[in-house]
Design a protein around this motif. Structure first.
Motif, short mmCIF file in Angstrom:
data_model
loop_
_atom_site.label_atom_id
_atom_site.label_comp_id
_atom_site.label_asym_id
_atom_site.label_seq_id
_atom_site.Cartn_x
_atom_site.Cartn_y
_atom_site.Cartn_z
N ALA A 1 -3.80 -9.33 -4.32
CA ALA A 1 -4.77 -8.40 -4.87
C ALA A 1 -4.12 -6.99 -4.84
O ALA A 1 -3.81 -6.00 -5.69
CB ALA A 1 -6.00 -8.37 -4.12
N ALA A 2 -3.50 -6.57 -3.73
CA ALA A 2 -2.74 -5.40 -3.50
C ALA A 2 -1.52 -5.14 -4.42
O ALA A 2 -1.17 -4.21 -5.10
CB ALA A 2 -2.34 -5.16 -1.79
N GLU B 1 0.59 -1.11 -0.11
CA GLU B 1 0.22 0.21 -0.06
C GLU B 1 1.03 1.41 0.10
O GLU B 1 0.41 2.24 -0.65
CB GLU B 1 -0.98 0.12 1.27
CG GLU B 1 -2.07 -1.11 1.04
CD GLU B 1 -2.73 -1.23 2.23
OE1 GLU B 1 -3.75 -2.04 2.18
OE2 GLU B 1 -2.34 -0.85 3.38
N GLU C 1 -1.32 -6.83 -7.35
CA GLU C 1 -1.68 -6.84 -8.73
C GLU C 1 -2.00 -5.36 -8.77
O GLU C 1 -1.67 -4.66 -10.05
CB GLU C 1 -2.91 -7.63 -8.85
CG GLU C 1 -2.80 -9.08 -8.86
CD GLU C 1 -3.86 -9.92 -8.80
OE1 GLU C 1 -4.98 -9.59 -8.77
OE2 GLU C 1 -3.56 -11.08 -8.30
N LYS C 2 -2.71 -4.56 -8.08
CA LYS C 2 -2.84 -3.24 -8.27
C LYS C 2 -1.70 -2.32 -8.49
O LYS C 2 -1.48 -1.33 -9.48
CB LYS C 2 -3.72 -2.63 -7.05
CG LYS C 2 -5.01 -2.90 -6.68
CD LYS C 2 -5.65 -2.34 -5.46
CE LYS C 2 -6.93 -2.70 -5.35
NZ LYS C 2 -7.69 -2.25 -4.07
N GLN D 1 -0.23 -3.11 -12.04
CA GLN D 1 -1.00 -2.55 -12.85
C GLN D 1 -0.57 -1.17 -13.36
O GLN D 1 -0.45 -0.70 -14.41
CB GLN D 1 -2.30 -2.64 -12.81
CG GLN D 1 -3.10 -3.96 -12.86
CD GLN D 1 -4.45 -3.92 -12.30
OE1 GLN D 1 -5.02 -2.84 -11.98
NE2 GLN D 1 -5.02 -5.09 -12.16
N LEU E 1 2.32 1.80 -3.46
CA LEU E 1 1.12 2.11 -4.35
C LEU E 1 0.70 3.38 -4.05
O LEU E 1 0.74 4.44 -5.27
CB LEU E 1 -0.20 1.22 -4.15
CG LEU E 1 -1.07 1.64 -5.13
CD1 LEU E 1 -0.98 1.10 -6.49
CD2 LEU E 1 -2.60 0.86 -4.61
#
Length: 365
Positions: free
Chosen positions: A308-309, A270, A311-312, A315, A273
């Motif tokens: 999932a985190a 996080e 993958e974000k 991306q 990101l």
């Protein structure tokens, strides 16, 4: 639950002059009471009793003082008791003063109470306004053996909770003080998952302030290796990929282990990101070859929420740049009608929780 008469009699035993054996029985009983939701509901309506217990944290008997601290830990874990503790009993000035004493026996208990009290924004702000001394907390946290009688691991979650507040983040990231940088090595602190997770939570929260991103990624702080290293494994990368990485992540040994706690791994992702929210941040992470580390991490990760985190983040790293005017993802305007609906949903959920809590307390009393 106790009647008013029984409660008054119990309160009469919670005085410094009461015989130690009677006092011990009373605090032991209340400790059991505080371990249940019903007991917390009862004690919420008895601020005098909570105040008497707080006074007994200074009792000459270590066992009685310890029981009283454990009661306060249980009570501080219940958000509905926060105002009783900080407003009616006024625990903060005493707790913060004792925390700064390197010889105080119960500093670990105080750290836990303060960590509990700062979980929610309202009381967190009250603690911060108490002149918590963030620089001093970091100094204590980073000084090994500051208190020989306490490990002070829960100062990590306390710092993480305090950095919910923009003003706390600004204090921590003051470029002239060099406070923030002292926390970075603790992302690899193996002796305590609580301390390590607290630091990672603090760093993640600080990454919410995009105005500091360039500073965080600059040589003055160099946050990237400290966020990436716990996520990196022993997999072999190509020579080109290794050469682009920060030096600390190049050619890692075959026995290199990743962070074992999934919640901490998720917070690290996080934070990364958040650093991609600006164009400059995205460029820095791409230039430093973050993608190969994330590629190998994603192959290794088994927790669906952490994956999932990841993958974000991937991306963003391999995706196209946003359209002009959308480069800073933290400044993208949410349509007014959508924002209004989200706020209404939050308010409804909060009201339902409060009503449910009131109903439960009424049934139990």
């Amino acid at each position: 639950m106790l009647s008013d008469g029984e409660a008054a009699e119990l309160l009469s035993f919670l005085t410094p002059s009461t015989r130690p054996d009677v006092k011990a029985k009373a605090t032991e009983y209340i400790l059991g009471l505080s371990a249940s939701r019903e007991g917390c509901c009862f004690l919420r309506s008895k601020p005098d009793m909570v105040g008497a217990l707080f006074a007994l944290t200074s009792d000459p008997s270590v066992a009685i003082a310890k029981d009283c601290y454990h009661i306060l830990i249980n009570l501080s874990a219940d958000e509905t008791l926060h105002q009783v503790l900080v407003s009616a009993v006024e625990v903060l000035p005493v707790l913060l003063k004792k925390l700064l004493d390197p010889d105080y026996l119960f500093s670990d208990q105080i750290s836990t109470i303060l960590s509990n009290l700062t979980r929610h924004e309202k009381t967190c702000r009250t603690v911060f306004k108490e002149d918590v001394g963030l620089d001093k907390l970091v100094e204590i946290f980073c000084t090994e053996g500051f208190n020989a009688k306490a490990k002070l691991h829960y100062l990590g979650p306390l710092l993480s909770n305090l950095t919910q507040l923009p003003e706390a983040r600004n204090t921590l990231m003051d470029k002239d003080r060099c406070v923030f940088q002292r926390l970075l090595p603790f992302t690899q602190y193996q002796a305590s998952v609580v301390r390590r997770g607290g630091v990672v939570g603090t760093l993640r929260n600080c990454c919410f302030d995009h105005t500091h991103h360039l500073w965080l990624l600059s040589d003055a702080v160099d946050i990237l290796p400290f966020l990436l290293l716990p996520l990196a494994g022993p997999e072999e990368l190509t020579e080109e990929e290794n050469d682009g990485l920060p030096v600390d992540l190049q050619y890692l040994p075959e026995d290199k282990k990743r962070e074992e706690d999934p919640d901490i791994r998720k917070m690290l992702l996080e934070a990364l990101l958040l650093l991609t929210a600006t164009k400059a941040g995205r460029k820095a992470l791409k230039d430093k070859k973050v993608y190969p580390i994330m590629r190998e991490f994603h192959r290794w990760e088994t927790d669906v929420h952490v994956a999932a985190a990841c993958e974000k983040l991937i991306q963003v790293l391999i995706g196209e740049e946003p359209e002009p005017g959308m480069e800073n993802l933290m400044e993208v305007q949410i349509p007014e009608d959508v924002e209004k609906k989200l706020k209404e949903m939050d308010a409804r959920e909060q009201e339902e929780l409060e009503n449910e809590e009131r109903r439960r307390c009424e049934e139990e009393s």
